[in-house]
Enzyme design. Sequence first.
Site, mmCIF file in Angstrom:
data_model
loop_
_atom_site.group_PDB
_atom_site.id
_atom_site.type_symbol
_atom_site.label_atom_id
_atom_site.label_comp_id
_atom_site.label_asym_id
_atom_site.label_seq_id
_atom_site.Cartn_x
_atom_site.Cartn_y
_atom_site.Cartn_z
ATOM 1 N N LEU A 1 -35.574 -71.130 -3.948
ATOM 2 C CA LEU A 1 -34.203 -70.659 -4.002
ATOM 3 C C LEU A 1 -33.309 -71.781 -4.519
ATOM 4 C CD1 LEU A 1 -32.745 -68.065 -2.766
ATOM 5 C CD2 LEU A 1 -32.384 -69.429 -0.750
ATOM 6 N N PRO A 2 -33.274 -71.978 -5.842
ATOM 7 C CA PRO A 2 -32.443 -73.076 -6.342
ATOM 8 C C PRO A 2 -30.984 -72.884 -5.943
ATOM 9 C CG PRO A 2 -33.844 -72.210 -8.098
ATOM 10 C CD PRO A 2 -33.960 -71.265 -6.932
ATOM 11 N N TYR A 3 -30.386 -73.966 -5.569
ATOM 12 C CA TYR A 3 -28.998 -73.962 -5.104
ATOM 13 C C TYR A 3 -28.213 -74.956 -5.953
ATOM 14 C CZ TYR A 3 -25.074 -75.388 -2.143
ATOM 15 O OH TYR A 3 -23.832 -75.712 -1.670
#
Lengths: 79, 79, 79, 79, 79, 79
Positions: C9-11
């Site tokens: 889940l890239p943030y």
Amino acid sequence: MRQSREVDLPYVKLEIAKGIASVEQKRAVIRGITDVLVTQLGRDPEYIFVVIDEVDTDNWGRKGKSLTELWSERDESQT
Amino acid sequence: MRQSREVDLPYVKLEIAKGIASVEQKRAVIRGITDVLVTQLGRDPEYIFVVIDEVDTDNWGRKGKSLTELWSERDESQT
Amino acid sequence: MRQSREVDLPYVKLEIAKGIASVEQKRAVIRGITDVLVTQLGRDPEYIFVVIDEVDTDNWGRKGKSLTELWSERDESQT
Amino acid sequence: MRQSREVDLPYVKLEIAKGIASVEQKRAVIRGITDVLVTQLGRDPEYIFVVIDEVDTDNWGRKGKSLTELWSERDESQT
Amino acid sequence: MRQSREVDLPYVKLEIAKGIASVEQKRAVIRGITDVLVTQLGRDPEYIFVVIDEVDTDNWGRKGKSLTELWSERDESQT
Amino acid sequence: MRQSREVDLPYVKLEIAKGIASVEQKRAVIRGITDVLVTQLGRDPEYIFVVIDEVDTDNWGRKGKSLTELWSERDESQT
């Protein structure tokens, strides 16, 4: 300004490139930043909290390039 | 919108799981994100600053589980 | 490089000065940064997450001065 | 309060000193924090995202001293 | 695992969309997350520090769109 | 330690409770922290970047309570 030294908790996060600061320099930075908050904002050092994040030069970019690339370009241009 | 390219300093922090990006991919990401800010916001690349934080899969959670657990469940379900 | 589109889940956190981007520009930035991560890292856009933090010019410093001070100096020097 | 479980994406960043939590403890923390957000805010765990950052004791300061210094002072005072 | 309740200072940052939590819910979240760290990591609540950042829906993106856009699409599809 | 003043870009994020600092105090803090990094780490102030985040007292917790609750308890105990 409200005086509330007892309960709030200033938090400082510092990001620097990995390899530019020794353990002694990091201690001096923690001490120096804490002093600024005590002096300027009247906070209680008991609750002043400083975190240093040392970022790998491959993971740090400016001008669209990683620090690894920027340093290598600079080293070449200096020869 | 105010034009103030000279003095402000957009900062981007990117968090990704450790092990999903090579050095080349990280350079492409730094370049790509910088281009977006230059094109869409008219910022000066000189002061656009990108930091990539690669998070260990034991330290990254979703759905109440660490990424290590999630990847291991998925690998099992695929056999 | 590991292919794990489904679970990580890239943030992305972006900090810009308040007042330099319109709602449309912010949408273009969110779209552009998401595209970079899809294209360069092969992530699933479903889980790409971008937060924009617009910082008040009194709360943003460079060269030891707030952006408010820097912009006011620049405006004066341009007259 | 608005019910919007489907699309928003709570993000939690936790900073702890390096060496105080085992892999099992970190999993319990991820699970526990996720449960709090599900229970109290009604969020969908599918999109609850927790990152743990373990900070080196040289890079963590309180009372103007690094954690390394504080722990060493305490150990001495306990002998 | 090292027992060092007295001096370290866990820090938690929580980002949620603006408008999804009441003051009471935010208090319950602060209490709940603190309990998790006390129970699972044995930390001293005196130094557990939680910050909630409520992000404007124009400044929060997923799938390349702002939350404002995503919510408006969903509302339309529900009519 | 590597001397690389030209290209890296120290970034400092400071979180304080809303309402404890005036504009002048914030300027003094930006100046003071910048001086620490120039003096202790030899960085170029041109690229030292400080962001102050003022957190609402409902959104800031310690000891499992919001700052609003803690301040109100303290005010009562002082009467």
